[in-house]
Design an enzyme around this catalytic site. Structure first.
Site, PDB file in Angstrom:
ATOM      1  N   PRO A  79       0.840  -1.209   0.000  1.00 10.84           N
ATOM      2  CA  PRO A  79       0.000   0.000   0.000  1.00 10.84           C
ATOM      3  C   PRO A  79       0.872   1.255   0.000  1.00 10.84           C
ATOM      4  CG  PRO A  79       0.064  -0.982   2.199  1.00 10.84           C
ATOM      5  CD  PRO A  79       0.773  -1.934   1.270  1.00 10.84           C
ATOM      6  N   SER A 108      -4.039   1.300  -0.850  1.00 11.15           N
ATOM      7  CA  SER A 108      -3.770   2.203   0.261  1.00 11.15           C
ATOM      8  C   SER A 108      -5.042   2.872   0.760  1.00 11.15           C
ATOM      9  CB  SER A 108      -2.762   3.271  -0.171  1.00 11.15           C
ATOM     10  OG  SER A 108      -2.627   4.271   0.835  1.00 11.15           O
ATOM     11  N   TYR A 131      -6.261   2.287   8.169  1.00  6.59           N
ATOM     12  CA  TYR A 131      -5.867   3.047   9.346  1.00  6.59           C
ATOM     13  C   TYR A 131      -7.125   3.262  10.175  1.00  6.59           C
ATOM     14  CZ  TYR A 131      -1.355   4.466   7.298  1.00  6.59           C
ATOM     15  OH  TYR A 131      -0.099   4.483   6.754  1.00  6.59           O
ATOM     16  N   THR A 165      -2.613  -1.178   9.430  1.00  4.57           N
ATOM     17  CA  THR A 165      -1.323  -0.550   9.727  1.00  4.57           C
ATOM     18  C   THR A 165      -1.315  -0.094  11.178  1.00  4.57           C
ATOM     19  OG1 THR A 165      -0.937   0.124   7.444  1.00  4.57           O
ATOM     20  CG2 THR A 165       0.226   1.346   9.143  1.00  4.57           C
ATOM     21  N   LYS A 237       0.306  -4.795   9.932  1.00  4.42           N
ATOM     22  CA  LYS A 237       1.503  -4.304   9.260  1.00  4.42           C
ATOM     23  C   LYS A 237       2.234  -3.317  10.169  1.00  4.42           C
ATOM     24  CE  LYS A 237       2.842  -1.777   5.049  1.00  4.42           C
ATOM     25  NZ  LYS A 237       3.296  -0.502   5.669  1.00  4.42           N
ATOM     26  N   HIS A 261       7.576   0.860   7.936  1.00  4.89           N
ATOM     27  CA  HIS A 261       6.907   1.924   7.187  1.00  4.89           C
ATOM     28  C   HIS A 261       7.861   2.584   6.193  1.00  4.89           C
ATOM     29  CE1 HIS A 261       2.852   3.876   7.723  1.00  4.89           C
ATOM     30  NE2 HIS A 261       3.359   4.639   6.763  1.00  4.89           N
ATOM     31  N   ASP A 292       8.285  -6.112   4.031  1.00  2.00           N
ATOM     32  CA  ASP A 292       8.566  -5.010   3.114  1.00  2.00           C
ATOM     33  C   ASP A 292       9.729  -4.176   3.638  1.00  2.00           C
ATOM     34  OD1 ASP A 292       7.752  -2.923   4.854  1.00  2.00           O
ATOM     35  OD2 ASP A 292       5.784  -2.744   3.963  1.00  2.00           O
ATOM     36  N   ARG A 296      14.929  -4.171  -3.803  1.00  2.00           N
ATOM     37  CA  ARG A 296      15.267  -3.544  -5.079  1.00  2.00           C
ATOM     38  C   ARG A 296      15.671  -4.567  -6.137  1.00  2.00           C
ATOM     39  NH1 ARG A 296      13.469  -0.556  -2.185  1.00  2.00           N
ATOM     40  NH2 ARG A 296      14.004   1.600  -1.642  1.00  2.00           N
TER      41      ARG A 296
END
Length: 392
Positions: A79, A108, A131, A165, A237, A261, A292, A296
């Protein structure tokens, strides 16, 4: 003609040139000194691979299941906020790309497109990030009823899980947004539910709004409240310690996302890859552990899987996509990814980001002697600590 980017880092520079400074800083920045933001990436370099040879890798299978849903690879879209800053179609483009790649997008809470718009954009498995708000002056509902209404809408329109979250009782201090006086677009999912006008003084409107609306009283017992308003699986999360992992299991969650985050909340929190194994051990296989932060490369995905993650979530796609949209005649493969891809080439850019990471993961599995995900073992990686210990 300049050569095409061949990795995610090259796309980040393209996105920097394409996006207004305020938006680039918003997507790319972290909290305070940005120590955690940098370490999220650098910590991967302290983990090395231990490949096996003379294994039949003529066929590689990266597919897996999450909460019963089959996906093409253990790579999900995390998200991330406000995709229309990067591309006019915003989250709808990202959703279509995820569907084309047969993976899951976590929409999100602060998306520019509504739950309904994303649901109607394509047929796919999607999760919804939540949230919990406690706004003093809602337009229609009272306090947590706003969050409850969004959960009901997500469930009604076919979202398959709620990703709560839990690391944001207040917004982290993001100094670039303060300097830029960051003005975010309106959150369409909240239209008609909350008043969105705030006075930020000389700082970030985003920070002022977040700190006004976020429910700082949220605690473990509120998982029970969330469970009472939905039948969907609940993932949390923002877990970084074995203590909180055990509390999450006790609270009855259906999954855990190890996350700091993206380094945007508490600076000097540990890089997520460094605590992944601690959380996995605490969970003991009772629920899937997702990850997360800092991914990369396909090798990063492989390392996270070896340390016990069920799948990784890829963040920050928007930036690349707008730039790719500008150069839409180029068929680029990108990766930080999803936001970079979106800023660069819209839906095609997001799809290219995911496919690049999948291709890199497939190659890493082949060169490491792992034809299937189940073949990726803890013994395939060595951490910096283990390397030092072996020299003593």
């Amino acid at each position: 003609m300049a050569s095409q980017p061949v990795n995610v880092n090259e796309f980040q520079e393209l996105a920097r040139k394409a996006l207004p400074k305020m938006y680039y800083d918003f997507y790319n920045g972290g909290a305070e000194d940005q120590y955690t933001l940098k370490q999220n990436i650098e910590a991967f370099s302290r983990i090395t691979l231990r490949p096996r040879v003379l294994v039949d890798v003529s066929r590689i299978d990266m597919s897996t299941t999450l909460l019963g849903y089959k996906i093409s690879a253990p790579i999900l879209i995390a998200p991330t906020s406000m995709h229309q800053l990067a591309h006019p179609e915003g989250e709808k483009a990202t959703a279509r790309a995820a569907a084309a790649c047969n993976t899951i997008m976590v929409l999100s809470f602060t998306s520019n497109c509504t739950i309904e718009e994303v649901a109607s954009s394509c047929n796919a498995v999607r999760f919804f990030q939540l949230y919990v708000l406690n706004h003093p002056k809602p337009l229609v509902y009272k306090q947590r009823d706003v969050s409850a209404e969004l959960v009901k809408r997500a469930e009604r329109y076919g979202f398959k899980a709620i990703v709560l979250t839990i690391d944001t009782p207040r917004l982290g201090r993001r100094e670039a947004d303060i300097k830029n006086k960051m003005i975010p677009p309106k959150i369409k999912n909240l239209e008609g539910l909350l008043k969105t006008e705030v006075d930020s003084g000389d700082g970030s409107i985003l920070e002022a709004y977040a700190n006004r609306t976020t429910d700082a009283s949220l605690c473990w017992k509120d998982i029970e409240w969330l469970r009472s308003i939905t039948s969907l699986p609940i993932l949390v999360k923002g877990i970084l310690t074995h203590e909180d992992a055990r509390k999450a299991i006790e609270a009855g969650v259906d999954g855990i996302v190890v996350s700091n985050h993206g380094g945007r909340q508490l600076d000097y929190a540990p890089p997520t890859i460094s605590v992944l194994e601690e959380v996995v051990h605490a969970v003991g296989g009772k629920v899937p552990v997702l990850f997360d932060g800092g991914v990369r490369r396909g090798t990063d995905v492989f390392k996270a899987l070896a340390l016990g993650a069920k799948a990784v979530l890829v963040v920050n796609i928007d930036k690349l996509l707008e730039h790719l949209f500008t150069f839409s005649s180029r068929k680029l493969q990108v990766g930080r990814p999803v936001l970079y891809g979106l800023a660069a080439m819209g839906e095609d850019g997001v799809r290219s980001v995911i496919e690049m990471l999948k291709n890199e993961l497939e190659l890493t599995m082949a060169l490491s002697g792992c034809p299937n995900l189940k073949d990726i073992k803890r013994s395939h990686v060595m951490t910096h600590h283990e390397s030092l210990h072996s020299k003593l």
